[in-house]
Design a protein around this motif. Structure first.
Motif, PDB file in Angstrom:
ATOM      1  N   PHE A 368     -14.835   9.937 -17.084  1.00 37.50           N
ATOM      2  CA  PHE A 368     -13.835  10.223 -15.785  1.00 37.50           C
ATOM      3  C   PHE A 368     -14.990   9.898 -14.599  1.00 37.50           C
ATOM      4  O   PHE A 368     -14.834   9.688 -13.761  1.00 37.50           O
ATOM      5  N   SER A 369     -16.705   9.903 -14.692  1.00 31.96           N
ATOM      6  CA  SER A 369     -17.374   9.661 -14.014  1.00 31.96           C
ATOM      7  C   SER A 369     -17.790   7.936 -13.994  1.00 31.96           C
ATOM      8  O   SER A 369     -18.425   7.889 -13.248  1.00 31.96           O
ATOM      9  N   SER A 370     -17.143   8.038 -14.535  1.00 34.50           N
ATOM     10  CA  SER A 370     -17.427   5.909 -14.992  1.00 34.50           C
ATOM     11  C   SER A 370     -16.620   5.754 -14.247  1.00 34.50           C
ATOM     12  O   SER A 370     -16.584   3.796 -13.801  1.00 34.50           O
ATOM     13  N   TRP A 371     -15.572   5.765 -13.225  1.00 30.50           N
ATOM     14  CA  TRP A 371     -14.563   5.456 -13.093  1.00 30.50           C
ATOM     15  C   TRP A 371     -15.359   4.610 -11.277  1.00 30.50           C
ATOM     16  O   TRP A 371     -16.299   5.603 -10.430  1.00 30.50           O
ATOM     17  N   LYS A 372     -15.257   3.455 -10.912  1.00 34.87           N
ATOM     18  CA  LYS A 372     -15.781   2.830  -9.723  1.00 34.87           C
ATOM     19  C   LYS A 372     -15.188   2.138  -8.806  1.00 34.87           C
ATOM     20  O   LYS A 372     -13.982   1.532  -9.592  1.00 34.87           O
ATOM     21  N   ASN A 373     -14.610   2.109  -7.680  1.00 35.91           N
ATOM     22  CA  ASN A 373     -14.052   1.120  -7.286  1.00 35.91           C
ATOM     23  C   ASN A 373     -14.502  -0.220  -7.068  1.00 35.91           C
ATOM     24  O   ASN A 373     -15.419  -0.170  -6.144  1.00 35.91           O
ATOM     25  N   ALA A 374     -13.503  -1.050  -6.955  1.00 38.59           N
ATOM     26  CA  ALA A 374     -13.929  -1.972  -7.453  1.00 38.59           C
ATOM     27  C   ALA A 374     -13.377  -3.002  -5.834  1.00 38.59           C
ATOM     28  O   ALA A 374     -13.912  -4.420  -5.884  1.00 38.59           O
ATOM     29  N   LYS A 375     -12.473  -2.467  -5.706  1.00 40.15           N
ATOM     30  CA  LYS A 375     -11.886  -3.623  -4.656  1.00 40.15           C
ATOM     31  C   LYS A 375     -10.946  -2.326  -3.593  1.00 40.15           C
ATOM     32  O   LYS A 375     -10.422  -2.057  -4.052  1.00 40.15           O
ATOM     33  N   MET A 376     -10.827  -2.614  -2.202  1.00 39.33           N
ATOM     34  CA  MET A 376     -10.332  -2.246  -1.281  1.00 39.33           C
ATOM     35  C   MET A 376      -9.627  -2.742  -0.514  1.00 39.33           C
ATOM     36  O   MET A 376     -10.488  -3.775   0.077  1.00 39.33           O
ATOM     37  N   ASP A 377      -8.251  -2.235  -0.452  1.00 41.95           N
ATOM     38  CA  ASP A 377      -7.894  -3.507   0.456  1.00 41.95           C
ATOM     39  C   ASP A 377      -6.186  -2.878   1.242  1.00 41.95           C
ATOM     40  O   ASP A 377      -5.628  -1.666   0.537  1.00 41.95           O
ATOM     41  N   SER A 378      -5.492  -3.983   1.671  1.00 40.71           N
ATOM     42  CA  SER A 378      -3.976  -3.394   2.958  1.00 40.71           C
ATOM     43  C   SER A 378      -3.050  -4.699   2.760  1.00 40.71           C
ATOM     44  O   SER A 378      -3.795  -5.919   2.256  1.00 40.71           O
ATOM     45  N   ALA A 379      -2.191  -4.257   2.398  1.00 42.77           N
ATOM     46  CA  ALA A 379      -0.941  -5.430   2.336  1.00 42.77           C
ATOM     47  C   ALA A 379       0.301  -5.304   3.942  1.00 42.77           C
ATOM     48  O   ALA A 379       0.538  -3.695   3.412  1.00 42.77           O
ATOM     49  N   VAL A 380       1.042  -5.721   4.246  1.00 40.41           N
ATOM     50  CA  VAL A 380       2.317  -5.081   4.587  1.00 40.41           C
ATOM     51  C   VAL A 380       3.449  -5.933   3.848  1.00 40.41           C
ATOM     52  O   VAL A 380       3.068  -6.915   2.624  1.00 40.41           O
ATOM     53  N   ILE A 381       3.731  -4.268   3.631  1.00 44.28           N
ATOM     54  CA  ILE A 381       5.466  -4.617   3.189  1.00 44.28           C
ATOM     55  C   ILE A 381       6.242  -4.506   3.785  1.00 44.28           C
ATOM     56  O   ILE A 381       6.915  -4.117   5.011  1.00 44.28           O
ATOM     57  N   THR A 382       7.352  -6.228   3.294  1.00 43.27           N
ATOM     58  CA  THR A 382       8.550  -6.360   4.434  1.00 43.27           C
ATOM     59  C   THR A 382       9.491  -7.198   3.660  1.00 43.27           C
ATOM     60  O   THR A 382      10.753  -7.099   3.478  1.00 43.27           O
ATOM     61  N   ALA A 383       9.340  -6.916   1.941  1.00 41.59           N
ATOM     62  CA  ALA A 383      10.629  -6.563   1.159  1.00 41.59           C
ATOM     63  C   ALA A 383      10.641  -5.002   0.300  1.00 41.59           C
ATOM     64  O   ALA A 383       9.609  -4.609   0.367  1.00 41.59           O
ATOM     65  N   ALA A 384      11.918  -4.855  -0.104  1.00 45.59           N
ATOM     66  CA  ALA A 384      12.168  -3.851  -1.219  1.00 45.59           C
ATOM     67  C   ALA A 384      10.870  -3.912  -2.656  1.00 45.59           C
ATOM     68  O   ALA A 384      10.932  -2.825  -2.629  1.00 45.59           O
ATOM     69  N   ARG A 385      10.343  -5.280  -2.932  1.00 44.16           N
ATOM     70  CA  ARG A 385       9.685  -5.336  -4.016  1.00 44.16           C
ATOM     71  C   ARG A 385       7.993  -5.817  -3.483  1.00 44.16           C
ATOM     72  O   ARG A 385       8.526  -6.667  -2.897  1.00 44.16           O
ATOM     73  N   THR A 386       7.713  -5.013  -3.631  1.00 44.90           N
ATOM     74  CA  THR A 386       5.904  -6.000  -3.485  1.00 44.90           C
ATOM     75  C   THR A 386       5.349  -6.158  -4.767  1.00 44.90           C
ATOM     76  O   THR A 386       5.308  -5.402  -5.722  1.00 44.90           O
ATOM     77  N   VAL A 387       4.578  -6.930  -5.230  1.00 51.99           N
ATOM     78  CA  VAL A 387       3.997  -7.636  -5.284  1.00 51.99           C
ATOM     79  C   VAL A 387       2.380  -7.763  -5.452  1.00 51.99           C
ATOM     80  O   VAL A 387       2.404  -9.146  -4.898  1.00 51.99           O
ATOM     81  N   ILE A 388       1.388  -7.603  -6.139  1.00 52.42           N
ATOM     82  CA  ILE A 388       0.317  -7.431  -5.710  1.00 52.42           C
ATOM     83  C   ILE A 388      -0.625  -8.125  -6.803  1.00 52.42           C
ATOM     84  O   ILE A 388      -1.126  -6.582  -7.640  1.00 52.42           O
ATOM     85  N   PRO A 389      -0.896  -9.135  -7.082  1.00 52.57           N
ATOM     86  CA  PRO A 389      -1.962  -9.335  -8.295  1.00 52.57           C
ATOM     87  C   PRO A 389      -3.315  -8.224  -7.981  1.00 52.57           C
ATOM     88  O   PRO A 389      -3.987  -8.656  -7.189  1.00 52.57           O
ATOM     89  N   VAL A 390      -4.002  -8.206  -9.737  1.00 54.54           N
ATOM     90  CA  VAL A 390      -5.845  -7.940  -8.520  1.00 54.54           C
ATOM     91  C   VAL A 390      -6.250  -7.993 -10.195  1.00 54.54           C
ATOM     92  O   VAL A 390      -5.714  -7.768 -11.126  1.00 54.54           O
ATOM     93  N   GLU A 391      -8.119  -8.834  -9.704  1.00 57.16           N
ATOM     94  CA  GLU A 391      -8.539  -9.071 -10.276  1.00 57.16           C
ATOM     95  C   GLU A 391      -9.918  -7.667 -10.935  1.00 57.16           C
ATOM     96  O   GLU A 391     -10.095  -6.471 -10.461  1.00 57.16           O
TER      97      GLU A 391
END
Length: 429
Positions: A368-391
């Motif tokens: 549990f303690s091994s989880w790390k924040n790799a990326k923080m970001d935001s996006a505007v939702i403009t449609a019923a479905r939002t697709v966000i690719p993640v590295e």
């Protein structure tokens, strides 16, 4: 048989002022306060026995508007009554639960024993006990007698001498029951229900006894509903005068979404003046009124501000965090009606998200303690479905923490939904 032994329908309404004149015996009347009711009387009903209160009530009118039509008008006839009000005591038949003795057909047992004359340590303890301890000793000696009945038997002089046989013992118990010293259900408990235990521990069994059964009446205790006369306070009202007004309500300025609704109601007094305002919905309203010719009232209701409401969790239809061709992809489906349009020109529906990763070992797990924040970001939702690719690095687990909020909205507050957590994905080695 050889046995081997080891160890009111509702009463007429009664005025408070006349209670002392005519009602049933007070000794048989139990007054239990009840919730006050209101009863409207007609001109033919009996008048109050004392001076009532005279009071003008308020009349009500309301108007409703929808988001599809945010302005509206409603005209209604409103009656304002002057009422004569007083309180009376009403007697009625009520019920309570009580334990009562009930006779049931059954089988009784008589014993004929070759030996056994009541020799037992329990009898010895009873007859040697001082006066203030005798009832407790009798209660200990006789199974089923109970503390109350034991005290009554001692107080009335029963068991002054030790019964020489089981027959004498049962006769003493039954005599006390017949004379009302103890309940007959207690006698049944002692000489029938607990007969085997009592005949043994009181020293009447000997080596063997013959049990002779016969039909008899048994007494048992049952919880039953018992009627009694109860009382409650009832508010009585009689209309003595009515004033009618033609009330027109005009509502405007409501800021509503197409699916929303506001309902506004006003109360007027006997002069036609608006004395109270209540709104149910999403806007607060200012009120101005004018009486015309004494019988017509025009009320202007103008929205002064929108009450911003929180987003509903139901707006999230579904979410998924999956590998699409080995590419971690977060997909979020929302209710399309929640995407801001022309009605909310400055608003944006925004997702703030954090990608958390954890390197896993040969077991495929990570702590549990091994989880790390790799990326923080935001996006505007403009449609019923939002697709966000993640590295996500290879040989890592990943999950998405996200929060959806509607910013700069004239309809919703900016707090947004509580943070949510996606499923985990596992990249290849």
């Amino acid at each position: 048989m050889k046995l081997a032994f080891g160890s009111l329908s509702v009463a007429a309404l009664t005025a408070v002022f006349a209670i002392g004149c005519s009602h049933k015996d007070v000794s048989k009347t139990e007054i239990v306060p009840q919730n006050t009711g209101i009863v409207y009387l007609t001109a033919s009903d009996r008048a109050p026995a004392g001076a009532p209160e005279l009071k003008w009530t308020r009349g009500s009118a309301y108007v409703a508007v929808l988001g599809t039509s945010p302005e509206g008008t409603s005209t209604q006839e409103v009656k304002v009554n002057q009422e004569m009000i007083w309180t009376e005591a009403e007697f009625f038949t009520d019920y309570r639960s009580e334990y009562q003795e009930t006779v049931v057909p059954g089988t009784c047992s008589d014993f004929q024993c070759s030996t056994g004359a009541g020799k037992s340590q329990l009898w010895d303890a009873f007859y040697s006990a001082p006066g203030d301890k005798k009832s407790a000793a009798l209660d200990a000696a006789i199974s089923g007698i109970g503390e109350v009945s034991a005290k009554a038997l001692v107080a009335k002089g029963y068991f002054k001498s030790k019964p020489k046989s089981w027959s004498e013992f049962t006769r003493e118990i039954n005599t006390a029951a017949d004379r009302g010293v103890i309940k007959k259900s207690v006698a049944t408990m002692v000489v029938e229900n607990n007969r085997y235990e009592n005949i043994t521990k009181l020293g009447y069994a000997g080596n063997s006894c013959q049990e002779v059964k016969r039909t008899c009446d048994l007494y048992i205790t049952k919880l039953v509903q018992v009627p009694f006369q109860n009382s409650r306070e009832v508010q009585k009202r009689r209309i003595v005068e009515t004033r009618s007004f033609k009330v027109t309500l005009n509502i405007s300025g409501s800021l509503l979404l197409p699916s929303e609704k506001d309902t506004v109601s006003v109360k007027i007094d006997e002069t036609g003046k608006v004395v109270a305002l209540d709104s149910q919905g999403y806007n607060n309203y200012a009120v101005a009124s004018q009486a015309v010719n004494g019988q017509q009232v025009v009320v202007e209701l103008k929205a002064i501000n929108r009450v911003l409401r929180p987003l509903s969790n139901n707006m999230i239809r579904q979410e998924s965090f999956v590998l699409v061709g080995d590419k971690p992809t977060f997909v979020l489906d929302i209710d399309p009606e929640m995407i801001p349009g022309k009605e909310d020109p400055n608003a944006q529906l925004v997702i703030d998200y954090t990608v958390q990763v954890c390197e896993y070992g040969w077991t495929g797990t990570c702590g549990f303690s091994s989880w790390k924040n790799a990326k923080m970001d935001s996006a505007v939702i403009t449609a019923a479905r939002t697709v966000i690719p993640v590295e996500v690095p290879r040989k890592h687990k990943a999950q998405i923490l996200y929060r959806v909020a509607r910013k700069n909205s004239i309809f919703f507050d900016s707090k947004g939904l509580n943070e949510r957590e996606s499923d985990e994905i596992k990249t290849a080695k």
